[in-house]
Design a protein around this motif. Structure first.
Motif, PDB file in Angstrom:
ATOM      1  N   UNK A   1     -35.127   1.167   6.248  1.00  0.00           N
ATOM      2  CA  UNK A   1     -33.744   1.143   7.237  1.00  0.00           C
ATOM      3  C   UNK A   1     -32.361   0.738   6.376  1.00  0.00           C
ATOM      4  N   UNK A   2     -32.863   0.909   5.248  1.00  0.00           N
ATOM      5  CA  UNK A   2     -31.975   0.215   4.267  1.00  0.00           C
ATOM      6  C   UNK A   2     -30.755   1.419   3.830  1.00  0.00           C
ATOM      7  N   UNK A   3     -31.331   2.855   4.087  1.00  0.00           N
ATOM      8  CA  UNK A   3     -31.079   3.811   3.975  1.00  0.00           C
ATOM      9  C   UNK A   3     -29.873   4.459   4.561  1.00  0.00           C
ATOM     10  N   UNK A   4     -29.395   5.687   4.344  1.00  0.00           N
ATOM     11  CA  UNK A   4     -28.049   6.046   4.947  1.00  0.00           C
ATOM     12  C   UNK A   4     -28.252   6.445   6.811  1.00  0.00           C
ATOM     13  N   UNK A   5     -29.715   7.502   6.245  1.00  0.00           N
ATOM     14  CA  UNK A   5     -30.704   7.824   7.110  1.00  0.00           C
ATOM     15  C   UNK A   5     -31.761   7.322   7.861  1.00  0.00           C
ATOM     16  N   UNK A   6     -31.065   6.004   8.507  1.00  0.00           N
ATOM     17  CA  UNK A   6     -32.342   4.932   8.915  1.00  0.00           C
ATOM     18  C   UNK A   6     -33.233   5.797   9.684  1.00  0.00           C
TER      19      UNK A   6
END
Length: 424
Positions: A272-277
């Protein structure tokens, strides 16, 4: 939806999520920086116009009860509620909940309310976004007695789920729990063209896994529970329903994760922390609700943050670097701290007198945290180092830290001394 109630099962021990469930129930485990797992099914119900919601609780339930009470209050004119049905002893019942089905059976009087036609059974420890009205539509169109929500998975993943075998109309004719050998897998394979024809792209996924989401006709559910002493839905009630009643499948094809282990919980947070969550709590049409806390804005002081979620009320000191991590509410981070690939749950309160022994909360200066999970209200002293990749092989208990699935978990309310390293 006026004739349907929702029952969310939240009473299990959650032993596979230890030590996070040492002091709280699994649905009360914080996730995504500021939410709790129970917020997911309750929010899905609210967005689906299902406003009569019961949460069945038993183990370590105090923080769960508090969160529900402080969060979900409907206005006087909506007739909606989120009500807790805690396990209790009565003159007629002296046992606690013995399983998911037994928990519902012990609350039978709520199922027998007048005007009720359908009962939706949900889990309190899954991460997904679903409109249950679509599931009810499938149920009514197929004239089913029971409908189960399923998600397509590939052959490898199918070995870890309960898999449905269907007829051409989508009726469930058999159910195999975690099929391991090829013969068992072939028996429950659903052809890709059938899945494609029913609005879901198979993409090599030819097995329909149970999501543990059930929609029952109320009268049938009452009959199934009263005519048997079975304790569990997945193992007993649902297979019994398949043999004697019309059980329909409802296909779902979006993000869904069963938060059953430390590894699954940890990976969900980092994803969920990634840019493509793959999942976002803040969807503008169907946000996940939680308790409003009225915290101040997070303060950054000459630090570097990449691909991370930072919740409200945090303070991050100069020279600190945070990468691919989730930082929970009220987290205080000192100077020159490095946090990578980690989930920090934050704190329940601020500590104003840091000179008092044992009263400090937060992360000191020059700390390194890599690949770890830090529970709430923890103090990590100056110069401490916690790196999961260096942990001894296998699961283990090391006082303030437990290793589970290769992930170092700092226990709730622990105090890590200055210049302490894990592993030592």
């Amino acid at each position: 939806m006026d004739h349907c109630i929702s029952l969310i099962l939240g009473g299990g021990k959650g032993t596979r999520l230890l030590p996070l469930t040492q002091y709280r129930s699994k649905p009360a485990v914080p996730i995504g920086g500021k939410y709790r797992l129970i917020d997911v099914p309750i929010s899905n119900c609210i967005h689906s116009d299902l406003n009569r919601i019961y949460v069945l609780t038993q183990f370590n339930s105090i923080s769960l009860h508090r969160h529900i009470r402080q969060t979900y209050n409907f206005d006087l004119f909506s007739n909606g509620f989120v009500e807790i049905l805690a396990a209790q002893q009565t003159p007629g019942e002296t046992d606690w909940y013995q399983g998911t089905a037994d928990a519902v059976r012990k609350q039978m009087r709520f199922l027998k309310q007048p005007g009720l036609k359908h009962v939706l059974i949900l889990s309190g420890d899954q991460l997904y976004r679903m409109d249950y009205r679509q599931m009810l539509n499938t149920h009514l169109k197929s004239n089913a007695d029971v409908t189960i929500s399923t998600i397509p998975v590939n052959a490898q993943d199918a070995r870890g789920f309960g898999i449905m075998q269907l007829d051409d109309g989508g009726k469930v004719v058999d159910f195999v729990e975690k099929p391991q050998d090829d013969d068992a897998l072939n028996k429950v394979r659903t052809p890709a063209d059938w899945i494609d024809a029913h609005g879901v792209r198979a993409k090599g996924r030819e097995y329909l896994a149970s999501m543990g989401i059930y929609l029952f006709d109320r009268d049938l559910l009452v009959d199934l529970l009263e005519s048997s002493d079975h304790d569990d839905f997945g193992k007993h009630i649902f297979p019994m329903a398949i043999k004697h009643h019309h059980v329909q499948t409802h296909l779902f094809d979006d993000y869904w994760e069963d938060i059953g282990t430390i590894k699954a919980f940890f990976e969900c947070n980092l994803a969920m922390a990634s840019s493509d969550a793959p999942f976002r709590f803040g969807d503008h049409k169907h946000p996940i609700f939680t308790r409003p806390r009225f915290l101040p804005s997070t303060r950054f002081d000459n630090c570097e943050v990449k691909g991370s979620l930072i919740a409200d009320g945090c303070t991050i000191g100069p020279g600190s670097k945070i990468e691919n991590s989730v930082i929970g509410m009220r987290t205080t981070i000192g100077s020159n701290v490095t946090i990578r690939n980690s989930a920090i749950m934050g704190a329940d309160y601020y500590v104003h007198d840091h000179s008092a022994p044992g009263e400090c909360i937060g992360i000191g200066d020059n700390v390194v945290i890599d690949g770890a999970l830090v529970d709430k209200n923890v103090y990590i002293g100056n110069g401490a180092r916690i790196v999961s990749a260096d942990a001894p092989p296998g699961d283990g208990d090391y006082d303030s830290i437990a290793v589970s699935d290769g992930i170092a978990v700092v226990r709730k309310r622990s105090a890590i001394p200055d210049n302490w390293s894990f592993p030592k």
